[in-house]
Every structure is written in structure tokens, then in C-alpha cells.
Design an enzyme around this catalytic site. Sequence first.
Site, PDB file in Angstrom:
ATOM      1  N   HIS A   1       3.495   0.625   6.720  1.00  0.00           N
ATOM      2  CA  HIS A   1       3.819   1.233   5.430  1.00  0.00           C
ATOM      3  C   HIS A   1       2.660   1.052   4.448  1.00  0.00           C
ATOM      4  O   HIS A   1       2.191   2.022   3.831  1.00  0.00           O
ATOM      5  CB  HIS A   1       5.086   0.599   4.859  1.00  0.00           C
ATOM      6  CG  HIS A   1       5.486   1.143   3.532  1.00  0.00           C
ATOM      7  ND1 HIS A   1       6.375   2.179   3.371  1.00  0.00           N
ATOM      8  CD2 HIS A   1       5.091   0.793   2.263  1.00  0.00           C
ATOM      9  CE1 HIS A   1       6.509   2.464   2.087  1.00  0.00           C
ATOM     10  NE2 HIS A   1       5.757   1.623   1.387  1.00  0.00           N
ATOM     11  N   GLU A   2       2.209  -0.181   4.316  1.00  0.00           N
ATOM     12  CA  GLU A   2       1.113  -0.445   3.386  1.00  0.00           C
ATOM     13  C   GLU A   2      -0.205   0.145   3.873  1.00  0.00           C
ATOM     14  O   GLU A   2      -1.047   0.554   3.064  1.00  0.00           O
ATOM     15  CB  GLU A   2       0.966  -1.956   3.171  1.00  0.00           C
ATOM     16  CG  GLU A   2       2.207  -2.647   2.616  1.00  0.00           C
ATOM     17  CD  GLU A   2       2.705  -2.035   1.324  1.00  0.00           C
ATOM     18  OE1 GLU A   2       1.903  -1.429   0.589  1.00  0.00           O
ATOM     19  OE2 GLU A   2       3.925  -2.139   1.054  1.00  0.00           O
TER      20      GLU A   2
ATOM     21  N   HIS B   1      -0.544   3.659   2.526  1.00  0.00           N
ATOM     22  CA  HIS B   1      -1.064   3.660   1.148  1.00  0.00           C
ATOM     23  C   HIS B   1      -2.567   3.386   1.156  1.00  0.00           C
ATOM     24  O   HIS B   1      -3.340   4.058   0.461  1.00  0.00           O
ATOM     25  CB  HIS B   1      -0.373   2.567   0.325  1.00  0.00           C
ATOM     26  CG  HIS B   1       1.068   2.817   0.061  1.00  0.00           C
ATOM     27  ND1 HIS B   1       1.562   4.021  -0.388  1.00  0.00           N
ATOM     28  CD2 HIS B   1       2.154   1.985   0.152  1.00  0.00           C
ATOM     29  CE1 HIS B   1       2.869   3.938  -0.561  1.00  0.00           C
ATOM     30  NE2 HIS B   1       3.259   2.710  -0.227  1.00  0.00           N
TER      31      HIS B   1
END
Length: 388
Positions: free
Chosen positions: A34-35, A38
Site C-alpha cells: 500500500h505504502e 504512494h
Amino acid sequence: MFDYFLHGLNTLSHGVVGYIIPFLFVLTIVVFFHELGHFLVARLAGVKVLTFSLGFGPELCGFNDRRGTRWKISAIPLGGYVKFFGDDTEASTPSNATLATMSEEERNFSFHHKKVGPRAAIVAAGPIANFILAIVIFAALFTFFGKPSTTARVDVVQEGSAAAAAGFKAGDIVTAIDGNAIDSFTAMQRIVVGEAGRTHSFTVKRGDSSLVLSATPELKEVTDSFGNVHRMGQLGIQRTNSPGDVTTERVDPATALWLGVKETWFVVDSTLSYIGNIFTGRASPDQIGGPIRIAQISGQVATLGLMPLIHLAAVLSVSIGLLNLFPVPLLDGGHLLFYAAEVLRGRPLSERSQEYGFRVGLALVLMLMVFAFYNDVHQVPWLKSFFG
């Protein structure tokens, strides 16, 4: 009284030891990707990344890469964050006073000085990465282990059940539900468990003839093999597996990828349907769980082997990606909501409006966490034993 407390403490310790490693394994995979979503899109957009953290709170260990990003593992392993140049907090909230004093060169690397398009892409990249991870995991499982299935045959019809009332008989084979073909017993279960209170038409093969039966799944409590209690739709039919009943179909990578997409969509659709059913009274909110419930399930699934645990990681990845897209300030969806308002207004929301929005978002997230913990206390056996 003290002996009772010690018993509860021993039970809690046993639960923690049995669940913590599988939980951290699953959660770390999901949070990292998820990170990473980003992070990668931010780098592509020319934003300077200050921190990439797995977990929150005090740093346990870490290192700096050649571009100055601090990669670290923090003490509280319940998530993670990427902090960009220009962020005031780990939630990517800005400080207008700080942004106003930046030089022209600094603004080139600041997240909040980018146009709304790149900012939205960076924020959306986290949930999208979760969906991509799930698709890849599902596709890999289908490619290397095949697609298992069992004929949707009815072997037992429980007395007084919805199936008995609808006219199901032992030996029936369900071939379609509401006109959509069913190729396995699992496919039929997936529809039924989330559709309590809704009437469906079942196309049934009985001997050499075909007929259509109407049945309404009933909401009932079901205890799984681990002792967990679930509230789900039930027809009241059972299937007994005989040798050769379970077949595994090997699929090519392209087909596996498509099946991975369908499996990911199934998790999304099931989650949204469950939330909708809560508001319509067809489902109970007591099935909402927090990190403790996830840890318990992770530990239980780990006893079945590595592949089921990886499958759980894919399901959790979809759930976290979807959760983060909810339009709640503090979550990725809340940021996207602010950006949509910015596009419509032609300028960003005021600092006060964003601050109030994040406060509301924080309150909602905290209330959800408290509610989930309350459910965990009443649903997780070793935790319920500890609290009495």
C-alpha cells in the site's frame, strides 16, 4: 479472584503467541505494498519522500537511501505511512504557514505544491497497489495450484430449512442461480451467505429433468471449524465429499489473471453488500472486527499452511484498499474528496475546513476502532476469557 486473573492472563499470552507472527506476516505484506504505491507514484511525480514507515510511533530501526528517504520500522505495527516534503503530519495534512515560506526550488519537490492531478494519483496509488497485489496473488495461486471445484450437488436437506420449504431434495444439482450459471458448490455458497432475506430462483437438475425452485436464505449463526461464530445466509443444504468429487482445473496465466480480477471483485462486492445489508437489517454489525480479530484469523489460517495464509493476505489487501477509498477525511478517500472539491471550486478548501474535516475523520475512525475492539472482546475466545 487472583487465580482467575492469572488464568485469563495465561489464555491471553497463549493467544498472542499463536497469532502474532502470522498476523505480522500478513499485515506487513499488505501495508508495505500500500505504502509502496504512494511512494513510487510520488517519485514519478517529482515529490520528495521524507519517510517510508512500516508501523507508527517510535522508530525501532531504519536507514536512509541515496535520495534522503528514511526507511524505518516503527514500534506499533498497525499500519504505516509515507511522509512527503511539505507534509505537516503523517496523515499528509499541510501547514499553510510552512508552505508559504518555501523557496521556488523547494516548491518543486513539495507534495502540496503539485497540481491536483498528480496529488490525486499519488493518494489513489496506495489502494490501487492493494488491488494489484491481490490480483497477482490470486492469479499466482490459480496458475500454480489450479482452480478447485466441487459439483453443486445437494446431499442433505435439513428439516424445516429454507431449502426444504422450497422443495429441494437430496441428489439435486444446482446449475444456475437467477439465470447465472453455477459451476461449483462454493460458487453457490458465495451467493447464499451474503443474501439472507432475498429470494432467488435456483435452476436444478433432478434426474433427467430440470426445474426452477424459489428459496430465501435465512440469517443464521454458523460456527466454523475453529469455533468462530458467523452470521450468514443459509439455505439448509449440505454436501458430502466423496473420493473424486473435488476437481482441480489447471489454468493458463492469462486465464488465471482474469480469475484473479474476478476474485478481487468478489471481495469488493461482498464487502459493499455486507455494509449495505447492515443498513437494511439483513446483516449484523457484530461481524466487524479489528486487528485482534484479524490476528486471530491469521493464526487459525496459518495452521492450514502457507498458501491459505497468502490467500488471506490477498483478501485483506482488497479490504484495506477498499477501506482506504471510503470518503472519510484522514483516509485516502477523504483526501480524494478534498481534491474533488478543489477541482469544483477552482481552489483548495480553506485550512480551517480541512482541519475540521480531519477532526471529523479522526473521530469516525476512532469510533470504528472502539466498536471493532468491542466486537473483538465478545467474539475472540481467548480475549473474552481474559476480560471475563
